[in-house]
Enzyme design. Sequence first.
Site, mmCIF file in Angstrom:
data_model
loop_
_atom_site.group_PDB
_atom_site.id
_atom_site.type_symbol
_atom_site.label_atom_id
_atom_site.label_comp_id
_atom_site.label_asym_id
_atom_site.label_seq_id
_atom_site.Cartn_x
_atom_site.Cartn_y
_atom_site.Cartn_z
ATOM 1 N N LYS A 53 36.678 32.492 40.498
ATOM 2 C CA LYS A 53 37.865 32.724 39.655
ATOM 3 C C LYS A 53 38.373 34.153 39.853
ATOM 4 O O LYS A 53 39.569 34.379 40.014
ATOM 5 C CB LYS A 53 37.527 32.460 38.178
ATOM 6 C CG LYS A 53 37.336 30.980 37.863
ATOM 7 C CD LYS A 53 36.796 30.717 36.460
ATOM 8 C CE LYS A 53 36.402 29.242 36.319
ATOM 9 N NZ LYS A 53 35.821 28.890 35.009
ATOM 10 N N GLN A 97 32.886 31.252 29.936
ATOM 11 C CA GLN A 97 32.322 30.251 30.836
ATOM 12 C C GLN A 97 31.234 29.456 30.117
ATOM 13 O O GLN A 97 30.356 30.022 29.462
ATOM 14 C CB GLN A 97 31.745 30.949 32.084
ATOM 15 C CG GLN A 97 31.255 30.005 33.158
ATOM 16 C CD GLN A 97 32.375 29.237 33.852
ATOM 17 O OE1 GLN A 97 33.526 29.672 33.905
ATOM 18 N NE2 GLN A 97 32.045 28.062 34.382
ATOM 19 N N ASP A 120 41.782 27.798 29.081
ATOM 20 C CA ASP A 120 40.985 26.584 29.329
ATOM 21 C C ASP A 120 41.569 25.373 28.597
ATOM 22 O O ASP A 120 41.215 24.240 28.891
ATOM 23 C CB ASP A 120 39.555 26.782 28.797
ATOM 24 C CG ASP A 120 38.543 27.087 29.884
ATOM 25 O OD1 ASP A 120 38.815 26.750 31.051
ATOM 26 O OD2 ASP A 120 37.489 27.660 29.550
HETATM 27 N N1 GUN Z 1 32.089 25.137 32.832
HETATM 28 C C1 GUN Z 1 32.374 24.115 33.674
HETATM 29 N N2 GUN Z 1 33.706 23.915 33.740
HETATM 30 C C2 GUN Z 1 34.261 24.824 32.923
HETATM 31 C C3 GUN Z 1 35.614 25.124 32.585
HETATM 32 O O1 GUN Z 1 36.572 24.497 33.022
HETATM 33 N N3 GUN Z 1 35.780 26.157 31.716
HETATM 34 C C4 GUN Z 1 34.747 26.854 31.189
HETATM 35 N N4 GUN Z 1 35.005 27.826 30.328
HETATM 36 N N5 GUN Z 1 33.492 26.595 31.484
HETATM 37 C C5 GUN Z 1 33.261 25.594 32.359
#
Ligand code: GUN
Length: 296
Positions: A53, A97, A120
């Site tokens: 990211k 995350q 998200d």
């Molecule tokens: N863990 C796995 N996929 C995601 C996601 O799309 N966002 C977040 N914050 N954590 C994740």
Amino acid sequence: MAPRLILGKEVSEEIYSELRERIASLKEKGVTPGLAVILVGDDPASQVYVRKKGEMCESLGMRSLTVRMPAETTQEELLAKVRQLNEDPTIHGFLVQLPLPSHLDERSVIESISPAKDVDCFHPENVGRMLIGEPSFLPATPAGVQQMLVRSGIETKGKHVVVVGRSNIVGKPMAALMIQKGVGANSTVTVVHSATENLPSITRQADILVVAMGRPRFVTADRGKEGAVVIDVGTNRIEDPTHPKGSRLVGDVDFDAVSQKVSAITPVPGGVGPMTICMLMANAVRAAEIATEGER
Ligand code: GUN
């Protein structure tokens, strides 16, 4: 006939080139979109996602901030960091995350994120806005699947979309997106899951089958319709002694068997995977646009 392969790399490249133009026009107004990610602990898969990211942000010319917190972080310390990012004008969007270490309460952390910065789309306010068709942000993986369908010219209007899996991250929001009025939606949607009776008889009715069950090769050839479009959201690491790493990634769909009878399919890896980060970036750019220009 070999099915058409729908590749996330190709679709995401198209979206990234549109995002670059939007980022350039924000920069002309003196705004650099900023995305932060909070990572608590040292889960190896999360480390990889968070690094990707950050790298993508930088390659798009966005501001990227990665906040690493130790596994022993307390709920109060994490909430204090969230509040700090809620107030930081250089950060337009951020996420925590998941999964979090088990002593932390995910729900209350998500609910402490300012909905205006919740890229998200996990905050209940944003989930609700999506459901009623007034979204600020779209949930990244389902929105990525929708873009793959739209940009591959696959008609969704009136089609039977069967979603396999009911997670809060993929299955439920996927169903919510596809029943909306509008482009890339307007579908008839059925959700099947681990408690569904006669699951194969339902998946066999799907014009478009979106699979997010988290079980390797759950969808076998007898569970799909001839000519269907199959989108495999699964990423499962399985042992494979013939592979240099001793393991490899497979989806929730038995690709070799299912691809014999369908019209289009996404491989794993190389299918849906690249779309999630792409749609996250799109949400971050959108957050910066809303902060700069207001809601359009
Ligand atoms: N863990 C796995 N996929 C995601 C996601 O799309 N966002 C977040 N914050 N954590 C994740």
